[in-house]
Design a protein around this motif. Structure first.
Motif, mmCIF file in Angstrom:
data_model
loop_
_atom_site.group_PDB
_atom_site.id
_atom_site.type_symbol
_atom_site.label_atom_id
_atom_site.label_comp_id
_atom_site.label_asym_id
_atom_site.label_seq_id
_atom_site.Cartn_x
_atom_site.Cartn_y
_atom_site.Cartn_z
ATOM 1 N N ARG A 1 -34.197 -94.488 2.505
ATOM 2 C CA ARG A 1 -33.948 -95.940 2.490
ATOM 3 C C ARG A 1 -34.386 -96.551 1.164
ATOM 4 N N PHE A 2 -35.459 -96.021 0.600
ATOM 5 C CA PHE A 2 -35.952 -96.517 -0.685
ATOM 6 C C PHE A 2 -34.927 -96.297 -1.797
ATOM 7 N N ILE A 3 -34.404 -95.072 -1.919
ATOM 8 C CA ILE A 3 -33.436 -94.814 -2.989
ATOM 9 C C ILE A 3 -32.121 -95.547 -2.721
ATOM 10 N N LEU A 4 -31.812 -95.775 -1.437
ATOM 11 C CA LEU A 4 -30.607 -96.544 -1.112
ATOM 12 C C LEU A 4 -30.767 -97.999 -1.542
ATOM 13 N N ARG A 5 -31.983 -98.551 -1.396
ATOM 14 C CA ARG A 5 -32.238 -99.925 -1.848
ATOM 15 C C ARG A 5 -32.054 -100.039 -3.356
ATOM 16 N N ILE A 6 -32.525 -99.041 -4.094
ATOM 17 C CA ILE A 6 -32.348 -99.066 -5.548
ATOM 18 C C ILE A 6 -30.867 -98.976 -5.900
ATOM 19 N N TRP A 7 -30.154 -98.068 -5.245
ATOM 20 C CA TRP A 7 -28.715 -97.914 -5.494
ATOM 21 C C TRP A 7 -27.989 -99.238 -5.256
ATOM 22 N N ASN A 8 -28.280 -99.872 -4.128
ATOM 23 C CA ASN A 8 -27.612 -101.130 -3.793
ATOM 24 C C ASN A 8 -27.977 -102.244 -4.769
ATOM 25 N N LEU A 9 -29.238 -102.284 -5.194
ATOM 26 C CA LEU A 9 -29.667 -103.302 -6.158
ATOM 27 C C LEU A 9 -28.874 -103.197 -7.457
ATOM 28 N N VAL A 10 -28.734 -101.984 -7.945
ATOM 29 C CA VAL A 10 -27.988 -101.787 -9.188
ATOM 30 C C VAL A 10 -26.512 -102.118 -8.976
ATOM 31 N N GLU A 11 -25.934 -101.622 -7.887
ATOM 32 C CA GLU A 11 -24.521 -101.876 -7.589
ATOM 33 C C GLU A 11 -24.227 -103.373 -7.500
ATOM 34 N N GLU A 12 -25.113 -104.105 -6.841
ATOM 35 C CA GLU A 12 -24.891 -105.537 -6.619
ATOM 36 C C GLU A 12 -25.108 -106.377 -7.869
ATOM 37 N N ASN A 13 -25.701 -105.781 -8.901
ATOM 38 C CA ASN A 13 -26.006 -106.549 -10.114
ATOM 39 C C ASN A 13 -25.421 -105.923 -11.376
ATOM 40 N N LEU A 14 -24.361 -105.139 -11.219
ATOM 41 C CA LEU A 14 -23.733 -104.507 -12.374
ATOM 42 C C LEU A 14 -23.184 -105.527 -13.363
ATOM 43 N N ASP A 15 -22.831 -106.713 -12.865
ATOM 44 C CA ASP A 15 -22.288 -107.740 -13.759
ATOM 45 C C ASP A 15 -23.297 -108.166 -14.821
ATOM 46 N N LEU A 16 -24.598 -107.991 -14.541
ATOM 47 C CA LEU A 16 -25.626 -108.385 -15.504
ATOM 48 C C LEU A 16 -25.551 -107.554 -16.782
ATOM 49 N N PHE A 17 -25.017 -106.340 -16.669
ATOM 50 C CA PHE A 17 -24.952 -105.445 -17.822
ATOM 51 C C PHE A 17 -23.648 -105.597 -18.603
ATOM 52 N N GLN A 18 -22.775 -106.468 -18.122
ATOM 53 C CA GLN A 18 -21.482 -106.660 -18.766
ATOM 54 C C GLN A 18 -21.357 -108.029 -19.421
ATOM 55 N N GLU A 19 -22.416 -108.841 -19.307
ATOM 56 C CA GLU A 19 -22.349 -110.201 -19.819
ATOM 57 C C GLU A 19 -22.576 -110.236 -21.323
ATOM 58 N N LYS A 20 -21.802 -111.051 -21.997
ATOM 59 C CA LYS A 20 -21.930 -111.255 -23.438
ATOM 60 C C LYS A 20 -22.094 -112.751 -23.694
ATOM 61 N N GLY A 21 -23.343 -113.179 -23.748
ATOM 62 C CA GLY A 21 -23.594 -114.588 -24.020
ATOM 63 C C GLY A 21 -23.255 -115.510 -22.874
ATOM 64 N N VAL A 22 -23.178 -114.982 -21.645
ATOM 65 C CA VAL A 22 -22.868 -115.821 -20.487
ATOM 66 C C VAL A 22 -24.069 -116.706 -20.173
ATOM 67 N N ILE A 23 -23.818 -117.976 -19.931
ATOM 68 C CA ILE A 23 -24.888 -118.911 -19.587
ATOM 69 C C ILE A 23 -24.714 -119.332 -18.135
ATOM 70 N N ALA A 24 -25.675 -118.969 -17.291
ATOM 71 C CA ALA A 24 -25.605 -119.339 -15.882
ATOM 72 C C ALA A 24 -25.814 -120.840 -15.731
ATOM 73 N N ALA A 25 -25.158 -121.407 -14.733
ATOM 74 C CA ALA A 25 -25.176 -122.861 -14.563
ATOM 75 C C ALA A 25 -26.350 -123.349 -13.725
ATOM 76 N N GLY A 26 -27.061 -122.437 -13.056
ATOM 77 C CA GLY A 26 -28.129 -122.839 -12.150
ATOM 78 C C GLY A 26 -29.412 -123.217 -12.868
ATOM 79 N N GLN A 27 -30.417 -123.567 -12.072
ATOM 80 C CA GLN A 27 -31.699 -124.016 -12.605
ATOM 81 C C GLN A 27 -32.643 -122.842 -12.818
ATOM 82 N N PHE A 28 -33.405 -122.894 -13.910
ATOM 83 C CA PHE A 28 -34.383 -121.856 -14.222
ATOM 84 C C PHE A 28 -35.578 -121.986 -13.286
ATOM 85 N N ASP A 29 -35.900 -120.909 -12.566
ATOM 86 C CA ASP A 29 -37.039 -120.908 -11.650
ATOM 87 C C ASP A 29 -38.200 -120.172 -12.318
#
Length: 223
Positions: free
Chosen positions: A27-55
């Motif tokens: 379950r631990f390695i599956l959580r890591i796999w899913n985390l990376v899969e669900e956030n792959l877009d973070l590694f493809q961004e080029k100067g993207v500025i998110a519209a939300g508020q900084f927490d």
């Protein structure tokens, strides 16, 4: 299986097989796999500025946890050879990533930190699950190998643990106290307690019949 064997017990102790433990590591390695899969877009961004508020709270929390984890895993491998506690630290970092992911994705700074944390998590996973780490590394768009990539570094200031006071009892009576970093391992607490001049004086050369440690609270000696 490799993760479970390394996580189940330190090298000097007897290993006990456990189906539940094996399932937990899966379950631990599956959580890591899913985390990376669900956030792959973070590694493809080029100067993207998110519209939300900084927490800021979640940013500071994850930043500190990341640097503490890098230090912990590095020390456990190079100095103590406590691979089970190194894996435990990776589990804690994974939980922190899941907890703060949604808040951090709302801002550019948060997304950059998430990408950095996931990158370092994959690198730290390398010695324990090399095949999984290499596959996740490729998924993030890298063309190199984890095995050829430099080990993550940490900021000593961010890696500092909170200092807490540990009390030392002999036969139930408070005899001394000392300060250590939070989450210090039990063996180190025992060593520190037994090395205190006041405790050595009271023991008078006697060996305690029993030593009980309560994490982050006390060391109790029975003589």
């Amino acid at each position: 299986l490799r993760i479970f064997i390394l996580f189940a017990s330190p090298p000097e102790k007897e290993f006990a097989w456990s189906e539940e433990g094996l399932e937990g590591c899966y379950r631990f390695i599956l959580r890591i796999w899913n985390l990376v899969e669900e956030n792959l877009d973070l590694f493809q961004e080029k100067g993207v500025i998110a519209a939300g508020q900084f927490d800021e709270a979640s940013f500071q929390r994850l930043s500190k946890k990341l640097h503490q984890t890098i230090k912990k895993v590095t020390d456990d491998i190079e100095q103590r050879f406590h691979l089970n506690t190194a894996i435990s630290a990776l589990m804690e970092l994974t939980n922190s990533l899941k907890k703060d992911r949604d808040l951090l994705r709302q801002s550019r700074e948060g997304r950059e930190l998430l990408a950095e944390a996931l990158t370092d998590l994959i690198l730290l996973l390398g010695p324990f699950a090399p095949h999984l780490a290499e596959e996740l590394w490729q998924k993030t768009g890298r063309t190199t190998l984890v095995a050829q990539t430099s080990w993550p570094s940490y900021n000593p200031e961010l890696a500092k643990e909170e200092m807490i006071t540990i009390v030392v009892q002999i036969n139930g009576k408070l005899r001394d106290k000392f300060e250590v970093e939070a989450e210090t391992e039990e063996e180190l607490l025992k060593e520190k307690a037994l090395s205190l001049p006041r405790i050595q004086e009271l023991l008078g050369g006697r060996e305690p019949k029993k030593i009980v440690c309560v994490k982050n609270k006390l060391v109790s000696l029975v003589v």
